[in-house]
Scaffold this active site. Sequence first.
Site, PDB file in Angstrom:
ATOM      1  N   GLU A 135       7.806  39.432 -25.179  1.00  0.00           N
ATOM      2  CA  GLU A 135       8.471  39.463 -23.877  1.00  0.00           C
ATOM      3  C   GLU A 135       7.999  38.308 -22.999  1.00  0.00           C
ATOM      4  O   GLU A 135       7.002  37.652 -23.291  1.00  0.00           O
ATOM      5  CB  GLU A 135       8.214  40.817 -23.194  1.00  0.00           C
ATOM      6  CG  GLU A 135       8.854  41.958 -23.956  1.00  0.00           C
ATOM      7  CD  GLU A 135       8.667  43.315 -23.300  1.00  0.00           C
ATOM      8  OE1 GLU A 135       9.322  44.257 -23.742  1.00  0.00           O
ATOM      9  OE2 GLU A 135       7.852  43.432 -22.358  1.00  0.00           O
ATOM     10  N   GLU A 158      13.075  41.170 -34.767  1.00  0.00           N
ATOM     11  CA  GLU A 158      13.893  40.718 -35.898  1.00  0.00           C
ATOM     12  C   GLU A 158      14.027  39.201 -35.890  1.00  0.00           C
ATOM     13  O   GLU A 158      13.890  38.530 -36.914  1.00  0.00           O
ATOM     14  CB  GLU A 158      15.293  41.348 -35.827  1.00  0.00           C
ATOM     15  CG  GLU A 158      15.294  42.861 -35.866  1.00  0.00           C
ATOM     16  CD  GLU A 158      15.275  43.485 -34.469  1.00  0.00           C
ATOM     17  OE1 GLU A 158      14.507  43.006 -33.601  1.00  0.00           O
ATOM     18  OE2 GLU A 158      16.011  44.450 -34.260  1.00  0.00           O
ATOM     19  N   CYS A 215      19.513  44.534 -31.887  1.00  0.00           N
ATOM     20  CA  CYS A 215      20.459  44.274 -30.799  1.00  0.00           C
ATOM     21  C   CYS A 215      21.574  43.341 -31.278  1.00  0.00           C
ATOM     22  O   CYS A 215      21.522  42.803 -32.385  1.00  0.00           O
ATOM     23  CB  CYS A 215      19.724  43.672 -29.600  1.00  0.00           C
ATOM     24  SG  CYS A 215      19.307  41.925 -29.786  1.00  0.00           S
TER      25      CYS A 215
HETATM   26 ZN   LIG Z   1      17.340  41.738 -30.895  1.00  0.00          ZN
END
Ligand SMILES: [Zn+2]
Length: 133
Positions: free
Chosen positions: A44, A55, A90
């Site tokens: 982050e 990923e 995502c």
């Molecule tokens: Zn992602």
Amino acid sequence: MTKEELCNLAKQAMQNSYSPYSSCRVGAALLAENGKVYLGANIENASFSPTICAERSAFAAAVSAGERKFAALAVTGGKDGEINGAFYPCGVCRQVISEFCADDFPIYVLTKGEIISLTLGDLLPHSFSNEVM
Ligand SMILES: [Zn+2]
């Protein structure tokens, strides 16, 4: 390598998560066709948009090492490192995976006591690909 072994490596990768803002630790283990495994963790950032998912961290490590062919990906995660629900890749990660992997590429999502087995085609049907260029 079994999907259970790959999921265990994804779980280990959670330990390297840098997630001071969400406290969501995510780990990924990417199995290359040659048998090597590349781990990734979410990283982050205070300005949020530079954040990178586990990923994509794994793919960045693998592709940077020269890998181009992959056999499977395992992902897991949880708030404060406790695995409960499913941390599916995502949309951005799904697109990155599609750059290197076909629709039948296996993706395992480790939840609390269960491995959800999917394919890239399940997660990203009708993807945009370089085949149309
Ligand atoms: Zn992602």
